[in-house]
Design a protein around this motif. Structure first.
Motif, PDB file in Angstrom:
ATOM      1  N   ASN A 194      11.128  37.835  37.867  1.00 45.28           N
ATOM      2  CA  ASN A 194      12.504  38.342  37.789  1.00 45.28           C
ATOM      3  C   ASN A 194      13.084  37.969  36.436  1.00 45.28           C
ATOM      4  O   ASN A 194      12.775  36.901  35.892  1.00 45.28           O
ATOM      5  N   GLU A 203      22.667  45.199  40.254  1.00 45.09           N
ATOM      6  CA  GLU A 203      22.029  46.507  40.154  1.00 45.09           C
ATOM      7  C   GLU A 203      23.047  47.638  40.277  1.00 45.09           C
ATOM      8  O   GLU A 203      22.857  48.714  39.707  1.00 45.09           O
ATOM      9  N   LYS A 217      21.371  40.350  43.351  1.00 47.11           N
ATOM     10  CA  LYS A 217      20.648  41.501  42.823  1.00 47.11           C
ATOM     11  C   LYS A 217      21.354  42.801  43.187  1.00 47.11           C
ATOM     12  O   LYS A 217      21.483  43.726  42.362  1.00 47.11           O
ATOM     13  N   TYR A 229      16.912  37.887  34.415  1.00 48.66           N
ATOM     14  CA  TYR A 229      18.362  38.059  34.377  1.00 48.66           C
ATOM     15  C   TYR A 229      18.870  37.680  32.990  1.00 48.66           C
ATOM     16  O   TYR A 229      18.336  36.773  32.339  1.00 48.66           O
ATOM     17  N   HIS A 258      13.828  27.354  39.778  1.00 43.41           N
ATOM     18  CA  HIS A 258      14.667  28.472  39.354  1.00 43.41           C
ATOM     19  C   HIS A 258      16.111  28.010  39.189  1.00 43.41           C
ATOM     20  O   HIS A 258      16.569  27.062  39.822  1.00 43.41           O
ATOM     21  N   LEU A 283      17.216  34.128  43.446  1.00 39.49           N
ATOM     22  CA  LEU A 283      16.275  35.218  43.175  1.00 39.49           C
ATOM     23  C   LEU A 283      16.167  36.165  44.353  1.00 39.49           C
ATOM     24  O   LEU A 283      16.195  35.742  45.503  1.00 39.49           O
TER      25      LEU A 283
END
Length: 519
Positions: free
Chosen positions: A187, A423, A419, A189, A146, A150
């Motif tokens: 996930n 969010e 996150k 992004y 990644h 995450l």
């Protein structure tokens, strides 16, 4: 013509109970029944990299009746499995061209380690390939590990060691899509104009937070990227991103705030502290830049002892503007956890005009690794929800990887914190770890990292520096200013109203974005 990709990852084929063959068969059957131009498997095909696992994996992969690209994962290279990968599956690195685009896959694994790295020679190979296919409107890069932290993965670790350099490379070459797996969590992004697509695990028993097996459906049509996470239960969640092409523009309205953002003063009596550079930087700030507020993202001192804090306070008191700061990891060494409060007080939520500045305390005693913690995250969520006006979160540890720095998961819950910030559509996040300046937008949140203002052992080719952030009603502009001489470069410009980036990189700035005569 668009491109439709089935993105699977982390099958973990083995004879043991780690492998759920029925989940794999279900997903392979769905892929075969529907239209896909390509299937990409982003690694951990096997569980231990053993010959008998590769033999079965070769047979299982043949169930997919579509063009297939397979990338090695960290489990595949265990037990010298990288040689078996080439024997049973295919090349570790490669290029797949399609109608109006290209997929470049790269081996990010390190034998017998869970960590990842795209090493020096491989990095140059990837750069050459991106330059070779620069005219392709769709550019996709696939690797196992990644790229950004995450959520819902527990302790942050195993990100690419050079994730910041890889991220910067992909952004500079206008890559459309980055495909990866590794963490067993789906996930999506948007990082600037790059869509980062993590697939969950297709058929491994080890899912997280009670989730089920899944795969991602990626549809690229023109400049739109749509990613649908499809679980074996039939549940689907979809995200669509439409990048905005870069362009320069003049902000609407007058500047409403100027923030000077610095970090890594590292005051000490040692050789590497550059006191004259810090004095010069403060003089520039007071006499030329005249900010509304100065935010310091930590590492005020190099070692948490009293004489360092005494000297640091003398410097800090000469800053004329409103001042806010949080401790860094160096501030928490020895007696620093007590001395910081004694000399600089508690870091508290502060309202200034139309802004709410929210400090987040990340350092731990005697440890470079930071943490916010579950309690701290709940507190941050409440503060974001209760804040009025534009919200500026500031902390020491970075939540996105920084170029020129070896990423080791410095904020252990970075995925959950990032996150939470995105969010809640947090307007601006200021960090100060890693010794290099960097600014990037993740979703609609602008994340800015400060380099070292006065510590010689930094990682910035621009030298010791600090950031100047000018906020307008509809946009934010971030400059990096060289601490000693005052020269500047643009780190980025973003619209605040809809979170869309208008320009990134060095460029001439039109009149009105910088005071006459500069600094």
């Amino acid at each position: 013509m668009g491109m439709r990709i089935a993105h699977i990852s982390d099958t973990h084929v083995t004879e043991g109970n780690a492998y759920k063959s029925y989940a794999y068969d279900l997903i392979a059957g769905e892929i075969n029944r529907h239209h896909f131009d390509l299937v990409v498997h982003t690694g951990d095909v096997t569980n231990e990299g053993l010959r008998e696992e590769y033999e079965r994996a070769e047979w299982e992969l043949k169930k997919i009746k579509k063009p297939l690209v397979v990338v090695p994962g960290n489990h595949d290279v265990r037990n010298v499995g990288y040689e078996l990968f080439e024997e049973f599956i295919g090349p570790l690195n490669g290029v797949y061209e399609f109608r109006n685009g290209v997929l470049i896959w790269v081996d990010s694994t390190i034998p017998d380690l869970s960590d990842g790295r795209i090493g020096r020679h491989k990095f140059r190979w990837l750069k050459r390939k991106l330059e070779e296919y620069s005219e392709k409107p769709i550019k996709i890069v696939a690797a196992h590990h990644h790229l950004v932290p995450l959520p819902n993965t527990g302790r942050e670790r195993n990100v690419l060691f050079n994730a910041g350099d890889v991220l910067d490379l992909l952004l500079r070459h206008d890559v459309t899509l980055y495909l990866c797996g590794h963490k067993h969590v789906p996930n999506v992004y948007r990082v600037e104009n790059l869509v980062v697509d993590n697939a969950g695990c297709a058929s491994c028993r080890k899912t997280r937070r009670g989730d089920v097996n899944s795969y991602n459906i990626v549809e690229v049509e023109g400049d739109r990227v749509r990613v649908t996470v499809r679980r074996v239960t039939g549940e689907e969640t979809a995200r669509e991103h439409k990048p905005l092409k870069p362009r320069l523009f003049i902000p609407g309205g007058k500047r409403i705030a100027r923030i000077v953002h610095l970090a890594d003063m590292r005051v000490s009596e040692g050789l590497y502290f550059r006191g004259e550079v810090l004095e010069r930087a403060i003089r520039l700030i007071n006499e030329k830049l005249k900010p509304d507020v100065v935010v310091n993202s930590g590492n005020i001192v190099d070692v948490g002892i009293e004489r360092n804090f005494e000297r640091a306070l003398e410097f800090w008191d000469t800053v004329g503007a409103e001042k806010l700061l949080v401790p860094g990891s160096r501030d928490m060494t020895y007696l620093g956890h007590e001395l910081f409060k004694e000399y600089f007080g508690e870091s508290e939520v502060t309202s200034l005009g139309d802004f709410t500045f929210i400090p987040v305390l990340t350092p731990q005693y005697e440890n470079e690794v930071g943490a916010v913690g579950r309690f701290g995250q709940r507190k941050l969520r409440e503060e974001l929800e209760n804040a009025e006006g534009k919200r500026v979160v500031f902390m020491h540890h970075n939540v996105v990887p920084i170029p020129g720095s070896r990423e080791r998961g410095f904020l252990e819950d970075a995925g959950d914190v990032l996150k939470l910030l995105t969010e809640n559509n947090t307007e601006l996040v200021l960090t100060g770890h890693g010794g290099n300046a960097f600014a990037v937008r993740v979703e609609d949140t602008v994340v800015v990292n400060a380099g070292s203002v006065s510590w010689e052992l930094h990682r910035n080719t621009f030298g010791n520096s600090f950031n100047v952030i000018d906020v307008y009603p509809d946009m934010v502009v971030v400059f990096e200013v060289q601490a000693l001489w005052g020269s500047r470069r643009l780190l980025g410009m973003w619209r605040l109203a809809n979170g869309q980036k208008s320009y990134k990189g060095e460029a001439p700035i039109k009149n009105g974005l910088w005071p006459k005569g500069g600094v």
